[in-house]
Design an enzyme around this catalytic site. Structure first.
Site, PDB file in Angstrom:
ATOM      1  N   ASP A  24       0.785  -1.247   0.000  1.00 39.29           N
ATOM      2  CA  ASP A  24       0.000   0.000   0.000  1.00 39.29           C
ATOM      3  C   ASP A  24       0.815   1.295   0.000  1.00 39.29           C
ATOM      4  O   ASP A  24       0.457   2.258   0.713  1.00 39.29           O
ATOM      5  CB  ASP A  24      -0.968   0.017   1.200  1.00 39.29           C
ATOM      6  CG  ASP A  24      -1.948  -1.132   1.184  1.00 39.29           C
ATOM      7  OD1 ASP A  24      -1.928  -1.930   0.241  1.00 39.29           O
ATOM      8  OD2 ASP A  24      -2.750  -1.230   2.139  1.00 39.29           O
ATOM      9  N   GLU A  72      -4.630  -0.718  -1.341  1.00 41.56           N
ATOM     10  CA  GLU A  72      -5.933  -0.794  -0.665  1.00 41.56           C
ATOM     11  C   GLU A  72      -6.914   0.093  -1.419  1.00 41.56           C
ATOM     12  O   GLU A  72      -6.604   1.267  -1.676  1.00 41.56           O
ATOM     13  CB  GLU A  72      -5.817  -0.319   0.789  1.00 41.56           C
ATOM     14  CG  GLU A  72      -7.160  -0.410   1.526  1.00 41.56           C
ATOM     15  CD  GLU A  72      -7.068  -0.030   2.997  1.00 41.56           C
ATOM     16  OE1 GLU A  72      -5.960   0.134   3.526  1.00 41.56           O
ATOM     17  OE2 GLU A  72      -8.152   0.103   3.612  1.00 41.56           O
ATOM     18  N   LYS A 129      -6.663  -4.780  -3.070  1.00 47.25           N
ATOM     19  CA  LYS A 129      -7.280  -5.445  -1.917  1.00 47.25           C
ATOM     20  C   LYS A 129      -8.307  -4.518  -1.260  1.00 47.25           C
ATOM     21  O   LYS A 129      -8.015  -3.336  -1.025  1.00 47.25           O
ATOM     22  CB  LYS A 129      -6.200  -5.869  -0.913  1.00 47.25           C
ATOM     23  CG  LYS A 129      -5.368  -4.724  -0.326  1.00 47.25           C
ATOM     24  CD  LYS A 129      -4.233  -5.311   0.498  1.00 47.25           C
ATOM     25  CE  LYS A 129      -3.511  -4.291   1.339  1.00 47.25           C
ATOM     26  NZ  LYS A 129      -4.290  -3.541   2.300  1.00 47.25           N
ATOM     27  N   LYS A 132      -7.682  -4.854   4.883  1.00 45.69           N
ATOM     28  CA  LYS A 132      -6.362  -4.495   5.407  1.00 45.69           C
ATOM     29  C   LYS A 132      -5.335  -5.566   5.056  1.00 45.69           C
ATOM     30  O   LYS A 132      -4.217  -5.257   4.671  1.00 45.69           O
ATOM     31  CB  LYS A 132      -6.431  -4.306   6.939  1.00 45.69           C
ATOM     32  CG  LYS A 132      -7.445  -3.261   7.389  1.00 45.69           C
ATOM     33  CD  LYS A 132      -7.203  -1.904   6.749  1.00 45.69           C
ATOM     34  CE  LYS A 132      -8.193  -0.860   7.231  1.00 45.69           C
ATOM     35  NZ  LYS A 132      -8.147   0.354   6.381  1.00 45.69           N
ATOM     36  N   VAL A 157       3.173   0.331   4.217  1.00 43.22           N
ATOM     37  CA  VAL A 157       2.447   1.117   5.223  1.00 43.22           C
ATOM     38  C   VAL A 157       1.018   0.582   5.346  1.00 43.22           C
ATOM     39  O   VAL A 157       0.463   0.072   4.394  1.00 43.22           O
ATOM     40  CB  VAL A 157       2.424   2.607   4.827  1.00 43.22           C
ATOM     41  CG1 VAL A 157       3.834   3.150   4.737  1.00 43.22           C
ATOM     42  CG2 VAL A 157       1.666   2.869   3.531  1.00 43.22           C
ATOM     43  N   THR A 158       0.454   0.751   6.535  1.00 44.81           N
ATOM     44  CA  THR A 158       1.130   1.166   7.756  1.00 44.81           C
ATOM     45  C   THR A 158       1.522  -0.078   8.560  1.00 44.81           C
ATOM     46  O   THR A 158       0.864  -1.113   8.467  1.00 44.81           O
ATOM     47  CB  THR A 158       0.228   2.062   8.650  1.00 44.81           C
ATOM     48  OG1 THR A 158      -0.953   1.341   9.028  1.00 44.81           O
ATOM     49  CG2 THR A 158      -0.177   3.325   7.915  1.00 44.81           C
ATOM     50  N   CYS A 162      -1.992  -2.540   7.785  1.00 45.63           N
ATOM     51  CA  CYS A 162      -1.992  -3.450   6.627  1.00 45.63           C
ATOM     52  C   CYS A 162      -0.765  -4.348   6.574  1.00 45.63           C
ATOM     53  O   CYS A 162      -0.849  -5.486   6.109  1.00 45.63           O
ATOM     54  CB  CYS A 162      -2.171  -2.647   5.349  1.00 45.63           C
ATOM     55  SG  CYS A 162      -3.843  -1.953   5.244  1.00 45.63           S
ATOM     56  N   GLN A 202       8.667 -13.616  21.270  1.00 46.41           N
ATOM     57  CA  GLN A 202       8.418 -15.045  21.532  1.00 46.41           C
ATOM     58  C   GLN A 202       9.029 -15.945  20.456  1.00 46.41           C
ATOM     59  O   GLN A 202       8.359 -16.817  19.899  1.00 46.41           O
ATOM     60  CB  GLN A 202       6.919 -15.307  21.630  1.00 46.41           C
ATOM     61  CG  GLN A 202       6.241 -14.509  22.744  1.00 46.41           C
ATOM     62  CD  GLN A 202       4.771 -14.824  22.850  1.00 46.41           C
ATOM     63  OE1 GLN A 202       4.411 -15.899  23.312  1.00 46.41           O
ATOM     64  NE2 GLN A 202       3.952 -13.899  22.417  1.00 46.41           N
TER      65      GLN A 202
HETATM   66  C1  C5J Z   1      -3.055   0.630   5.553  1.00 46.25           C
HETATM   67  C2  C5J Z   1      -4.769   1.872   6.701  1.00 46.25           C
HETATM   68  N1  C5J Z   1      -2.562   0.436   4.334  1.00 46.25           N
HETATM   69  N2  C5J Z   1      -3.960   2.228   7.688  1.00 46.25           N
HETATM   70  N3  C5J Z   1      -4.295   1.208   5.614  1.00 46.25           N
HETATM   71  O1  C5J Z   1      -2.444   0.348   6.541  1.00 46.25           O
HETATM   72  O2  C5J Z   1      -5.933   2.142   6.748  1.00 46.25           O
END
Ligand code: C5J
Length: 220
Positions: A24, A72, A129, A132, A157-158, A162, A202
């Site tokens: 994204d 996205e 997509k 997320k 990102v972020t 996502c 972990q």
């Molecule tokens: C992504 C969002 N790409 N933060 N989208 O992380 O809404």
């Protein structure tokens, strides 16, 4: 097998079966005047990932390794936008509304596209997509299995939204994931730090974390 200096331990991979997945890196999230900034976010926190990601992408391309990009977004008629996602946040301007770079997160609009610095080239699949995670309601899993991929190097990102969702989805499907810390960005510094720590906690509960110079050194 090659090896990357990573946390919590070295990430071993075969370049023939390892793909770079860039999540994204879209104008609406990264550019001044986009949706991200309109929500009050400081886009410089994401823009610091652009230069390292350019170098990472160049290394994968030079090595002839598989590269996949995701975006996205939603169909123009919003047929794939759930009412819950549309309502979420109660912002005055939401997905599908007119924004500074066209309709927000709608296919074909300027803001929905990938930033010019990291633009896909021929042969690099672009996964559109609606959620997320990059596996939800997409053909990403089929593409990876058809091309024989077993391990993923993930950035974008972020970090906590996502990237995290995609890594969790990939992990449950049996893909090993290495997340590239300086090529991931969050509008929230504390989420950036904790998001990366969660992945490698972990014994690497969701995967591995490494820097882009470490990944590039291993590929080169
Ligand atoms: C992504 C969002 N790409 N933060 N989208 O992380 O809404």
């Amino acid at each position: 097998m090659l090896s990357i200096d990573a946390d919590p331990y070295d990430f071993e991979f075969d370049p023939e079966t390892t793909a770079l997945v860039i999540i994204d890196m879209q104008r609406d999230f990264l550019e001044p005047g986009g949706f991200g900034e309109a929500l009050g976010n400081d886009v410089s926190l994401l823009r610091r990932t652009i230069e390292p990601t350019k170098a990472l992408l160049a290394a994968f391309r030079a090595a002839g390794m598989m590269v996949i990009h995701t975006r996205e977004g939603h169909e123009p008629e919003l047929s794939d936008l759930t009412p819950a996602k549309k309502r979420r946040g109660r912002f005055p301007v939401t997905i599908g509304d007119a924004g500074p770079m066209g309709r927000i997160l709608v296919h074909g609009e300027t803001g929905h596209d990938i930033i010019p610095e990291l633009y896909p080239i021929d042969g690099e699949p672009v996964i559109d997509k609606p959620g997320k995670g990059a596996f939800h309601a997409t053909d990403l899993e089929d593409i990876l299995r058809n091309w024989g991929m077993e391990k993923l190097v993930v950035c974008g990102v972020t970090t906590e939204v996502c990237v995290h969702t995609t890594v969790r989805e990939a992990n449950d499907r049996g893909f090993d994931c290495l997340v590239v810390e300086d090529c991931c960005g969050s509008y929230f510094p504390e989420f950036q730090e904790m998001g990366l720590r969660m992945i490698k906690a972990q014994g690497g509960i969701f995967g591995w974390v490494a820097s882009s110079p470490a990944v590039i050194a291993a590929i080169a």
